[in-house]
Design a protein around this motif. Structure first.
Motif, PDB file in Angstrom:
ATOM      1  N   THR A 246       0.925  -1.237   0.180  1.00  0.00           N
ATOM      2  CA  THR A 246       0.104  -0.013   0.020  1.00  0.00           C
ATOM      3  C   THR A 246       0.958   1.136   0.070  1.00  0.00           C
ATOM      4  OG1 THR A 246      -1.799  -1.099   1.202  1.00  0.00           O
ATOM      5  CG2 THR A 246      -2.019   1.248   1.296  1.00  0.00           C
ATOM      6  N   GLY A 247       1.765   1.142   0.933  1.00  0.00           N
ATOM      7  CA  GLY A 247       2.891   2.442   0.687  1.00  0.00           C
ATOM      8  C   GLY A 247       3.404   2.723  -0.275  1.00  0.00           C
ATOM      9  N   ALA A 248       3.959   1.559  -1.008  1.00  0.00           N
ATOM     10  CA  ALA A 248       4.810   1.709  -2.293  1.00  0.00           C
ATOM     11  C   ALA A 248       3.999   2.140  -3.388  1.00  0.00           C
ATOM     12  CB  ALA A 248       5.294   0.225  -2.680  1.00  0.00           C
ATOM     13  N   SER A 249       2.882   1.749  -3.436  1.00  0.00           N
ATOM     14  CA  SER A 249       1.828   1.950  -4.659  1.00  0.00           C
ATOM     15  C   SER A 249       1.524   3.462  -4.345  1.00  0.00           C
ATOM     16  CB  SER A 249       0.622   1.025  -4.798  1.00  0.00           C
ATOM     17  OG  SER A 249      -0.041   1.088  -3.613  1.00  0.00           O
ATOM     18  N   HIS A 250       1.145   3.817  -3.261  1.00  0.00           N
ATOM     19  CA  HIS A 250       0.732   5.434  -3.095  1.00  0.00           C
ATOM     20  C   HIS A 250       1.952   6.210  -3.389  1.00  0.00           C
ATOM     21  CE1 HIS A 250      -3.161   3.591  -1.379  1.00  0.00           C
ATOM     22  NE2 HIS A 250      -3.541   4.703  -1.656  1.00  0.00           N
ATOM     23  N   LEU A 251       2.919   5.874  -3.048  1.00  0.00           N
ATOM     24  CA  LEU A 251       4.296   6.515  -3.099  1.00  0.00           C
ATOM     25  C   LEU A 251       4.552   6.643  -4.807  1.00  0.00           C
ATOM     26  CD1 LEU A 251       6.802   8.155  -2.217  1.00  0.00           C
ATOM     27  CD2 LEU A 251       8.102   5.894  -2.368  1.00  0.00           C
ATOM     28  N   ALA A 252       4.348   5.562  -5.225  1.00  0.00           N
ATOM     29  CA  ALA A 252       4.585   5.516  -7.083  1.00  0.00           C
ATOM     30  C   ALA A 252       3.508   6.642  -7.417  1.00  0.00           C
ATOM     31  CB  ALA A 252       4.454   4.267  -7.311  1.00  0.00           C
ATOM     32  N   LEU A 253       2.046   6.407  -6.859  1.00  0.00           N
ATOM     33  CA  LEU A 253       1.171   7.414  -7.255  1.00  0.00           C
ATOM     34  C   LEU A 253       1.330   8.834  -7.394  1.00  0.00           C
ATOM     35  CD1 LEU A 253      -1.863   7.292  -8.555  1.00  0.00           C
ATOM     36  CD2 LEU A 253      -2.468   7.574  -6.292  1.00  0.00           C
ATOM     37  N   VAL A 254       1.925   9.303  -6.218  1.00  0.00           N
ATOM     38  CA  VAL A 254       2.436  10.602  -6.045  1.00  0.00           C
ATOM     39  C   VAL A 254       3.646  11.054  -6.808  1.00  0.00           C
ATOM     40  CG1 VAL A 254       3.375  12.176  -4.229  1.00  0.00           C
ATOM     41  CG2 VAL A 254       1.312  10.758  -3.692  1.00  0.00           C
TER      42      VAL A 254
END
Length: 178
Positions: free
Chosen positions: A144-152
């Motif tokens: 979850t953290g990695a995917s949201h970081l990639a999104l930002v």
């Protein structure tokens, strides 16, 4: 040998244009390297006073007396602008494009809040003792953290229209077409 340096009414050094063969003025009839993707060529569109890149498909409006191009097809709020110096493009200085405090806080919240929600739920409702060796809550929180970081990061790259990102995207398209 003395060179006369005078500025014509458009603001260009006339001695530079006569002494350097590689220097040329910006005109709709010629083609130039694309200042945005740095891979394609821009040329004037027929019956319009704009330039278009043959590779990244961006459209640029021009100011021929000032020898500048302005990106018209972009996602950011500020138009990117370049000045033509006869053999190269130079980006024009614009107001600082730093993120405001609100956007920084929003970006951090987009990354941390979903990750915290998943982590807290994994802590409050742990897996059954027979399935404890899987480590599913930790894995799920990390994803979850990695995917949201990639999104930002992707939003920032699109917002600021970072040329390195565009170059990678153009090279990927070339690789797919080949």
């Amino acid at each position: 040998m003395l060179r006369s340096h005078f500025i014509d009414d458009a603001g260009f050094n006339a001695a530079q244009s006569s002494s350097n063969d590689s220097w040329r003025r910006l005109r709709y009839e010629d083609s130039y390297p694309c200042p945005f993707c740095r891979q394609g060529q821009i040329c004037g569109l027929y019956l319009m006073e704009v330039f278009s890149c043959n590779l990244c498909d961006h459209i640029f409006s021009s100011n021929l007396p000032q020898q500048t191009l302005t990106l018209e097809t972009g996602a950011g709020p500020r138009a990117k602008q370049w000045r033509w110096y006869g053999d190269r493009w130079q980006p024009e200085r614009q107001s600082t494009g730093k993120l405001t405090m609100g956007l920084q806080a929003l970006s951090i919240a987009i990354i941390l809040l979903p990750t915290a929600l998943i982590s807290i739920s994994g802590y409050m409702f742990p897996p059954l003792p027979t399935q404890a060796s899987i480590g599913f809550p930790i894995l799920w929180a990390a994803l979850t953290g990695a995917s949201h970081l990639a999104l930002v990061l992707w939003f920032w790259l699109e917002y600021y229209q970072i040329s390195v990102w565009v170059i990678l995207r153009v090279r990927l398209q070339r690789w797919r077409w080949a």
